[in-house]
Design a protein around this motif. Sequence first.
Motif, short mmCIF file in Angstrom:
data_model
loop_
_atom_site.label_atom_id
_atom_site.label_comp_id
_atom_site.label_asym_id
_atom_site.label_seq_id
_atom_site.Cartn_x
_atom_site.Cartn_y
_atom_site.Cartn_z
N VAL A 1 4.15 10.38 -6.86
CA VAL A 1 5.08 10.73 -7.94
C VAL A 1 4.31 11.10 -9.21
CG1 VAL A 1 6.86 9.80 -9.49
CG2 VAL A 1 7.01 9.42 -7.02
N LEU A 2 3.32 10.30 -9.58
CA LEU A 2 2.57 10.57 -10.81
C LEU A 2 1.79 11.87 -10.72
CD1 LEU A 2 1.33 6.97 -11.69
CD2 LEU A 2 3.18 8.27 -12.77
N VAL A 3 1.16 12.13 -9.59
CA VAL A 3 0.41 13.38 -9.43
C VAL A 3 1.36 14.57 -9.43
CG1 VAL A 3 -1.05 14.70 -7.84
CG2 VAL A 3 -1.59 12.32 -8.33
N ALA A 4 2.51 14.41 -8.80
CA ALA A 4 3.49 15.50 -8.79
C ALA A 4 3.97 15.80 -10.21
CB ALA A 4 4.66 15.15 -7.87
N GLN A 5 4.21 14.76 -11.00
CA GLN A 5 4.61 14.97 -12.40
C GLN A 5 3.53 15.72 -13.18
OE1 GLN A 5 5.47 10.96 -13.73
NE2 GLN A 5 7.67 11.41 -13.79
N LEU A 6 2.30 15.31 -12.98
CA LEU A 6 1.19 15.98 -13.65
C LEU A 6 1.10 17.44 -13.21
CD1 LEU A 6 -1.26 15.85 -15.52
CD2 LEU A 6 -2.60 15.03 -13.57
N ALA A 7 1.31 17.69 -11.94
CA ALA A 7 1.27 19.06 -11.42
C ALA A 7 2.33 19.92 -12.09
CB ALA A 7 1.46 19.05 -9.91
N VAL A 8 3.55 19.38 -12.21
CA VAL A 8 4.64 20.14 -12.85
C VAL A 8 4.30 20.41 -14.32
CG1 VAL A 8 7.05 19.98 -13.60
CG2 VAL A 8 6.41 19.34 -11.26
N MET A 9 3.72 19.44 -15.00
CA MET A 9 3.35 19.64 -16.40
C MET A 9 2.27 20.73 -16.52
SD MET A 9 3.56 15.81 -18.16
CE MET A 9 1.84 15.56 -17.94
N ILE B 1 0.83 -1.20 0.00
CA ILE B 1 0.00 0.00 0.00
C ILE B 1 0.87 1.25 0.00
CG2 ILE B 1 -1.63 1.35 1.40
CD1 ILE B 1 -2.92 -1.36 2.16
N ALA B 2 1.93 1.25 0.79
CA ALA B 2 2.83 2.41 0.82
C ALA B 2 3.49 2.62 -0.54
CB ALA B 2 3.89 2.22 1.90
N ALA B 3 3.89 1.54 -1.21
CA ALA B 3 4.50 1.66 -2.53
C ALA B 3 3.49 2.22 -3.54
CB ALA B 3 5.04 0.31 -2.99
N CYS B 4 2.25 1.76 -3.47
CA CYS B 4 1.21 2.27 -4.38
C CYS B 4 0.96 3.75 -4.12
CB CYS B 4 -0.09 1.48 -4.21
SG CYS B 4 0.00 -0.20 -4.84
N LEU B 5 0.90 4.15 -2.86
CA LEU B 5 0.69 5.55 -2.55
C LEU B 5 1.88 6.39 -3.00
CD1 LEU B 5 -1.08 7.73 -1.36
CD2 LEU B 5 -0.14 7.21 0.88
N ILE C 1 0.09 16.33 1.23
CA ILE C 1 -0.79 15.82 2.28
C ILE C 1 -0.71 14.30 2.36
CG2 ILE C 1 -3.21 15.55 2.99
CD1 ILE C 1 -3.67 18.40 1.85
N ALA C 2 -0.71 13.64 1.21
CA ALA C 2 -0.63 12.17 1.18
C ALA C 2 0.69 11.68 1.78
CB ALA C 2 -0.79 11.66 -0.24
N ALA C 3 1.79 12.34 1.45
CA ALA C 3 3.09 11.94 1.99
C ALA C 3 3.13 12.15 3.50
CB ALA C 3 4.21 12.73 1.31
N TRP C 4 2.58 13.25 3.96
CA TRP C 4 2.53 13.52 5.41
C TRP C 4 1.71 12.43 6.11
CZ3 TRP C 4 -1.95 14.61 8.21
CH2 TRP C 4 -1.74 14.90 9.55
N LEU D 1 0.97 9.39 5.08
CA LEU D 1 1.66 8.09 5.00
C LEU D 1 2.77 8.03 6.04
CD1 LEU D 1 2.24 5.38 3.62
CD2 LEU D 1 3.69 6.63 2.01
N GLY D 2 3.57 9.06 6.12
CA GLY D 2 4.66 9.09 7.11
C GLY D 2 4.14 8.99 8.52
N ARG D 3 3.08 9.71 8.81
CA ARG D 3 2.51 9.68 10.16
C ARG D 3 2.00 8.28 10.53
NH1 ARG D 3 -2.72 12.45 12.61
NH2 ARG D 3 -2.12 12.30 14.78
N GLU D 4 1.31 7.65 9.61
CA GLU D 4 0.77 6.32 9.89
C GLU D 4 1.88 5.28 10.01
OE1 GLU D 4 -2.39 5.54 10.79
OE2 GLU D 4 -2.47 7.72 10.80
N LEU D 5 2.88 5.36 9.16
CA LEU D 5 3.99 4.41 9.27
C LEU D 5 4.74 4.60 10.58
CD1 LEU D 5 5.39 4.42 5.62
CD2 LEU D 5 4.04 2.63 6.74
N LEU D 6 4.95 5.84 10.99
CA LEU D 6 5.61 6.12 12.26
C LEU D 6 4.78 5.59 13.43
CD1 LEU D 6 7.98 7.40 13.76
CD2 LEU D 6 6.70 9.56 13.75
N PHE D 7 3.46 5.80 13.36
CA PHE D 7 2.58 5.27 14.40
C PHE D 7 2.72 3.75 14.50
CE2 PHE D 7 -1.51 3.26 15.44
CZ PHE D 7 -1.69 3.72 16.73
N GLY D 8 2.72 3.08 13.37
CA GLY D 8 2.83 1.62 13.36
C GLY D 8 4.14 1.14 13.95
N VAL D 9 5.23 1.81 13.60
CA VAL D 9 6.55 1.44 14.13
C VAL D 9 6.59 1.65 15.64
CG1 VAL D 9 8.99 2.13 14.14
CG2 VAL D 9 7.79 1.79 11.97
N GLN D 10 6.10 2.80 16.09
CA GLN D 10 6.14 3.10 17.53
C GLN D 10 5.23 2.17 18.32
OE1 GLN D 10 5.07 7.26 17.24
NE2 GLN D 10 7.20 7.90 17.47
#
Length: 149
Positions: free
Chosen positions: A19-27, A10-14, A49-52, A54-63
């Motif tokens: 990355v794809l949305v960021a590329q579209l944004a730059v275009m 799921i993290a890899a898909c997100l 927002i999605a990266a934030w 994802l990072g928050r949830e992964l950190l929660f899981g690790v902790q």
Amino acid sequence: MSARIGVAIIAACLLLYIVLVAQLAVMLIGTGEAVGVAMGVALIVLPVIAAWALGRELLFGVQASRLGRMLEAEHALPEEELDARPSGRVLRHEADAVFPRYREAVEQAPEDWRAWYRLGLAYDGSGDRRRARAAVRTAIRLERASRRA
């Protein structure tokens, strides 16, 4: 182990989505047109927002996992043997029956991260994921504070 594989997928898909949305944004910003630039800027906000999140949830899981391992090493995890569904989920009425004991433990020792973690497990067993996560977040905060003291 299968939960970690699922989280990784799921993290890899997100991440791919980001990355794809960021590329579209730059275009879109590169078009120079007002509408394209506005849409591009809006699309930059979404991956951030999605990266934030994802990072928050992964950190929660690790902790949370770290605290669980600590309690396991101390032999301080709940020891009740509750019946479960074939899916592995505890039967709610059985979890509800043991819940008051964990709530009372937190009321008696509100600064004990172990009590809060066990309360989170009890909430989860009772099916209240929102309160379970809040209790585990409190346990994480209290354990972190105890290390600093």
